[in-house]
Design a protein around this motif. Structure first.
Motif, PDB file in Angstrom:
ATOM      1  N   VAL A 149       0.837  -1.207   0.000  1.00 14.80           N
ATOM      2  CA  VAL A 149       0.000   0.000   0.000  1.00 14.80           C
ATOM      3  C   VAL A 149       0.865   1.248   0.000  1.00 14.80           C
ATOM      4  O   VAL A 149       0.605   2.214  -0.738  1.00 14.80           O
ATOM      5  CB  VAL A 149      -0.951  -0.001   1.219  1.00 14.80           C
ATOM      6  CG1 VAL A 149      -1.690   1.333   1.321  1.00 14.80           C
ATOM      7  CG2 VAL A 149      -1.960  -1.144   1.099  1.00 14.80           C
ATOM      8  N   ASN A 150       1.916   1.239   0.805  1.00 11.61           N
ATOM      9  CA  ASN A 150       2.828   2.401   0.846  1.00 11.61           C
ATOM     10  C   ASN A 150       3.494   2.623  -0.506  1.00 11.61           C
ATOM     11  O   ASN A 150       3.690   3.778  -0.930  1.00 11.61           O
ATOM     12  CB  ASN A 150       3.894   2.191   1.919  1.00 11.61           C
ATOM     13  CG  ASN A 150       3.324   2.282   3.324  1.00 11.61           C
ATOM     14  OD1 ASN A 150       2.296   2.920   3.539  1.00 11.61           O
ATOM     15  ND2 ASN A 150       3.989   1.656   4.285  1.00 11.61           N
ATOM     16  N   ALA A 151       3.836   1.538  -1.204  1.00  8.97           N
ATOM     17  CA  ALA A 151       4.466   1.662  -2.525  1.00  8.97           C
ATOM     18  C   ALA A 151       3.498   2.302  -3.516  1.00  8.97           C
ATOM     19  O   ALA A 151       3.903   3.142  -4.335  1.00  8.97           O
ATOM     20  CB  ALA A 151       4.905   0.287  -3.022  1.00  8.97           C
ATOM     21  N   MET A 152       2.222   1.927  -3.462  1.00 10.73           N
ATOM     22  CA  MET A 152       1.231   2.537  -4.344  1.00 10.73           C
ATOM     23  C   MET A 152       1.044   4.019  -4.003  1.00 10.73           C
ATOM     24  O   MET A 152       0.908   4.862  -4.904  1.00 10.73           O
ATOM     25  CB  MET A 152      -0.107   1.804  -4.239  1.00 10.73           C
ATOM     26  CG  MET A 152      -0.125   0.419  -4.866  1.00 10.73           C
ATOM     27  SD  MET A 152       0.299   0.414  -6.631  1.00 10.73           S
ATOM     28  CE  MET A 152      -0.916   1.534  -7.303  1.00 10.73           C
ATOM     29  N   GLN A 153       1.050   4.352  -2.735  1.00 12.35           N
ATOM     30  CA  GLN A 153       0.892   5.751  -2.333  1.00 12.35           C
ATOM     31  C   GLN A 153       2.098   6.587  -2.768  1.00 12.35           C
ATOM     32  O   GLN A 153       1.941   7.750  -3.169  1.00 12.35           O
ATOM     33  CB  GLN A 153       0.690   5.823  -0.820  1.00 12.35           C
ATOM     34  CG  GLN A 153      -0.660   5.260  -0.365  1.00 12.35           C
ATOM     35  CD  GLN A 153      -0.783   5.147   1.130  1.00 12.35           C
ATOM     36  OE1 GLN A 153       0.211   5.062   1.857  1.00 12.35           O
ATOM     37  NE2 GLN A 153      -2.018   5.130   1.620  1.00 12.35           N
ATOM     38  N   ARG A 154       3.284   5.988  -2.743  1.00  7.75           N
ATOM     39  CA  ARG A 154       4.485   6.716  -3.211  1.00  7.75           C
ATOM     40  C   ARG A 154       4.426   6.966  -4.716  1.00  7.75           C
ATOM     41  O   ARG A 154       5.064   7.893  -5.222  1.00  7.75           O
ATOM     42  CB  ARG A 154       5.753   5.940  -2.850  1.00  7.75           C
ATOM     43  CG  ARG A 154       6.106   6.007  -1.361  1.00  7.75           C
ATOM     44  CD  ARG A 154       7.536   5.573  -1.123  1.00  7.75           C
ATOM     45  NE  ARG A 154       7.767   4.197  -1.545  1.00  7.75           N
ATOM     46  CZ  ARG A 154       7.595   3.141  -0.768  1.00  7.75           C
ATOM     47  NH1 ARG A 154       7.162   3.301   0.478  1.00  7.75           N
ATOM     48  NH2 ARG A 154       7.844   1.934  -1.217  1.00  7.75           N
ATOM     49  N   GLN A 155       3.648   6.139  -5.426  1.00 11.81           N
ATOM     50  CA  GLN A 155       3.453   6.358  -6.859  1.00 11.81           C
ATOM     51  C   GLN A 155       2.381   7.418  -7.126  1.00 11.81           C
ATOM     52  O   GLN A 155       2.064   7.706  -8.282  1.00 11.81           O
ATOM     53  CB  GLN A 155       3.053   5.051  -7.549  1.00 11.81           C
ATOM     54  CG  GLN A 155       4.155   4.000  -7.597  1.00 11.81           C
ATOM     55  CD  GLN A 155       5.294   4.400  -8.510  1.00 11.81           C
ATOM     56  OE1 GLN A 155       5.130   5.182  -9.455  1.00 11.81           O
ATOM     57  NE2 GLN A 155       6.486   3.884  -8.225  1.00 11.81           N
ATOM     58  N   GLY A 156       1.821   7.991  -6.061  1.00 14.96           N
ATOM     59  CA  GLY A 156       0.837   9.056  -6.223  1.00 14.96           C
ATOM     60  C   GLY A 156      -0.603   8.572  -6.264  1.00 14.96           C
ATOM     61  O   GLY A 156      -1.480   9.301  -6.757  1.00 14.96           O
ATOM     62  N   TYR A 157      -0.875   7.380  -5.724  1.00 12.64           N
ATOM     63  CA  TYR A 157      -2.224   6.813  -5.755  1.00 12.64           C
ATOM     64  C   TYR A 157      -2.900   6.924  -4.393  1.00 12.64           C
ATOM     65  O   TYR A 157      -2.271   6.683  -3.353  1.00 12.64           O
ATOM     66  CB  TYR A 157      -2.184   5.336  -6.156  1.00 12.64           C
ATOM     67  CG  TYR A 157      -2.022   5.107  -7.645  1.00 12.64           C
ATOM     68  CD1 TYR A 157      -3.107   4.764  -8.442  1.00 12.64           C
ATOM     69  CD2 TYR A 157      -0.773   5.241  -8.256  1.00 12.64           C
ATOM     70  CE1 TYR A 157      -2.966   4.557  -9.803  1.00 12.64           C
ATOM     71  CE2 TYR A 157      -0.616   5.041  -9.614  1.00 12.64           C
ATOM     72  CZ  TYR A 157      -1.723   4.698 -10.389  1.00 12.64           C
ATOM     73  OH  TYR A 157      -1.571   4.500 -11.739  1.00 12.64           O
ATOM     74  N   GLU A 158      -4.179   7.290  -4.420  1.00 17.19           N
ATOM     75  CA  GLU A 158      -5.021   7.145  -3.241  1.00 17.19           C
ATOM     76  C   GLU A 158      -5.473   5.685  -3.201  1.00 17.19           C
ATOM     77  O   GLU A 158      -5.794   5.091  -4.242  1.00 17.19           O
ATOM     78  CB  GLU A 158      -6.240   8.067  -3.313  1.00 17.19           C
ATOM     79  CG  GLU A 158      -5.892   9.542  -3.227  1.00 17.19           C
ATOM     80  CD  GLU A 158      -5.365   9.922  -1.859  1.00 17.19           C
ATOM     81  OE1 GLU A 158      -5.852   9.348  -0.856  1.00 17.19           O
ATOM     82  OE2 GLU A 158      -4.457  10.771  -1.794  1.00 17.19           O
ATOM     83  N   VAL A 159      -5.507   5.097  -2.010  1.00 18.27           N
ATOM     84  CA  VAL A 159      -5.818   3.670  -1.890  1.00 18.27           C
ATOM     85  C   VAL A 159      -6.896   3.468  -0.835  1.00 18.27           C
ATOM     86  O   VAL A 159      -6.790   3.974   0.281  1.00 18.27           O
ATOM     87  CB  VAL A 159      -4.568   2.853  -1.502  1.00 18.27           C
ATOM     88  CG1 VAL A 159      -4.922   1.366  -1.377  1.00 18.27           C
ATOM     89  CG2 VAL A 159      -3.453   3.059  -2.517  1.00 18.27           C
ATOM     90  N   GLU A 160      -7.949   2.724  -1.204  1.00 17.06           N
ATOM     91  CA  GLU A 160      -8.998   2.339  -0.251  1.00 17.06           C
ATOM     92  C   GLU A 160      -9.394   0.894  -0.498  1.00 17.06           C
ATOM     93  O   GLU A 160      -9.310   0.404  -1.627  1.00 17.06           O
ATOM     94  CB  GLU A 160     -10.243   3.230  -0.389  1.00 17.06           C
ATOM     95  CG  GLU A 160     -10.046   4.663   0.060  1.00 17.06           C
ATOM     96  CD  GLU A 160     -11.337   5.466   0.003  1.00 17.06           C
ATOM     97  OE1 GLU A 160     -12.432   4.837  -0.104  1.00 17.06           O
ATOM     98  OE2 GLU A 160     -11.269   6.702   0.042  1.00 17.06           O
TER      99      GLU A 160
END
Length: 475
Positions: A149-160
């Motif tokens: 999840v942190n890797a996706m957020q570092r790519q600029g994604y909101e995650v739910e």
């Protein structure tokens, strides 16, 4: 807003469940489908002929190359769930298969889809390192998941993430899955509102939701359900025990057993005093020896696995009239013929398999039959009925696909490209591995409404029917 020439990609495409749902929402085929399994790709190709297919390992596909400069509106991912699920708790987990979700990070870093949707089992959130024996390390549960999840957020994604049930969105199955929605376009993540609900809920009674679709509507009642007493090869004891426990729970001790629609399986019944009730037996490992693993037919079908686990049981009843079939409540049990279907045989089954302290010898007069005892007497709305036959058959693939929410015209029995019939086991495996289309349709309509059309369903079903007719003509 919709960007010019945007495309939709279905990774781990399988037989096409997610692609079908996306098409139901958008009115057009997904642009790219990827899967390593030739059987899955063959099924996808015949049902989605306008899609570009890649029969390859998803990791070997270069997103930049296959997208060819076109922006990606949606990347759907259904990575393997087997090695996250507790269903195979005793088997060692495969680290590589558990790590398939990392593909979302690869696509985010290379072509940056606006939306990525990932589907898996609820245990996905416990994704963590494995011990040397291949089992998840209980002290580090969720560590890898949080890193992902942190890797996706570092790519600029909101995650739910959220757990959803297919029956709440119009599929006749109660299959529950974890969904993760990831957005990079700055727009809010939207979770679809349920369209269906429990028939007994106020929301349904007040007309705010439609009632759940049921297993009964997926049963092909034209298929014979043979008697368990006249089979050439008798059923094994374990199966008979399942049937007996199911009869006890869903028929004999049930205040309102499910009555099969009039005329559906009543070819051998002769008057209005006769009826058929039914239930489904589930072939999963019992938790306890006396547990009845099954379900009613007037509720959504329970989760479909990759092997056929559902059997239809029908119980044929006639009104109890004193000495009906030679049996009165206080008279000796009648002679049991070798090949006939008689009440005595049904009682023999029930007495033999219901457990200790509730049966009797078949060589003595039949004990008095109270309304709720276990000798095959059923009370339905105040009228006593007696069981005179029991039918049994496994559900067919077309029934399972319908329960999974696929269109009736969806092609899964034939590999039309290579002109080969697909085995029943492979058909069921494709079904169990599939995403109920209603999941994908609801999520796409909620998060990418600019790509959707109100007539998507009609267009899709019309195209399926047309394609099916053309294939039939080409045989």
């Amino acid at each position: 807003m919709k960007k010019l020439n945007e495309i939709i990609v279905d990774n781990f495409a399988g037989g096409g469940g997610a692609s079908t749902g996306i098409e139901l929402a958008t009115g057009r085929s997904v642009d790219i489908a990827i899967n390593h399994d030739p059987d899955a790709i063959a099924m996808h190709e015949v049902n989605h002929p306008e899609t570009v297919h890649y029969q390859e390992d998803v990791w070997e596909v270069d997103p930049k190359e296959i997208c060819a400069g076109r922006p990606v509106a949606l990347n759907w991912l259904s990575p393997s769930c087997t090695h996250h699920s507790i269903a195979a708790a005793g088997k060692p987990k495969n680290k590589q298969l558990r790590g398939q979700a990392w593909l979302a990070v690869k696509w985010a870093a290379t072509v940056r889809p606006r939306v990525q949707i990932l589907e898996n089992v609820k245990e996905f959130i416990t994704w963590g390192p494995l011990l040397k024996n291949g089992q998840p390390d209980p002290k580090r549960k969720g560590l890898t998941y949080n890193t992902f999840v942190n890797a996706m957020q570092r790519q600029g994604y909101e995650v739910e993430t959220r757990m959803l049930r297919a029956c709440d969105y119009g599929a006749p199955t109660s299959r529950e899955r974890l969904f993760m929605v990831m957005r990079s376009d700055g727009r809010p993540i939207v979770w679809p509102k349920p369209s269906h609900g429990d028939p007994n809920s106020l929301a349904v009674k007040n007309g705010l939701l439609k009632p759940w679709r049921t297993a009964a509507e997926c049963i092909d009642w034209s298929i014979e359900c043979p008697s368990i007493f006249t089979r050439k090869k008798p059923l094994v004891d374990k199966t008979l025990r399942r049937i007996a426990r199911g009869l006890q729970k869903f028929v004999i001790e049930c205040d309102e057993p499910f009555i099969v629609p009039d005329g559906a399986t009543t070819e051998n019944l002769t008057d209005k005093s006769e009826l058929v009730v039914g239930f489904l037996s589930k072939y999963y490992g019992e938790v306890s020896p006396n547990e009845a693993r099954g379900q009613r037919l007037d509720e959504p079908l329970h989760t479909i696995s990759t092997a056929n686990r559902f059997a239809l049981i029908t119980s044929h009843l006639v009104k109890f009239r004193g000495n009906n079939y030679g049996t009165a409540t206080n008279e000796p049990l009648p002679t049991i013929s070798a090949g006939g279907i008689h009440a005595g045989e049904v009682r023999a089954l029930l007495i033999k398999y219901y457990g200790e302290g509730i049966g009797q010898s078949l060589n003595e007069p039949l004990h008095t039959i109270p309304t709720k005892d276990r000798f095959g007497l059923v009370l339905i709305k105040g009228t006593p009925y007696q069981i005179v036959d029991i039918g049994f058959r496994m559900l067919e693939p077309h029934e399972l696909f319908q329960a999974q929410g696929f269109p009736l015209s969806y092609q899964f029995a034939w590999d039309w490209i290579n002109k080969n019939k697909i085995s029943k086991s492979s058909q069921v495996a494709r079904c169990g591995n599939s995403v109920p289309p209603q999941f994908a349709e609801a999520l796409v309509r909620a998060n990418l409404p600019e790509l959707c059309t109100g007539s998507g369903n009609a267009l899709t079903f019309e195209r399926y029917s047309e394609a099916y007719g053309q294939l039939q003509l080409s045989m």
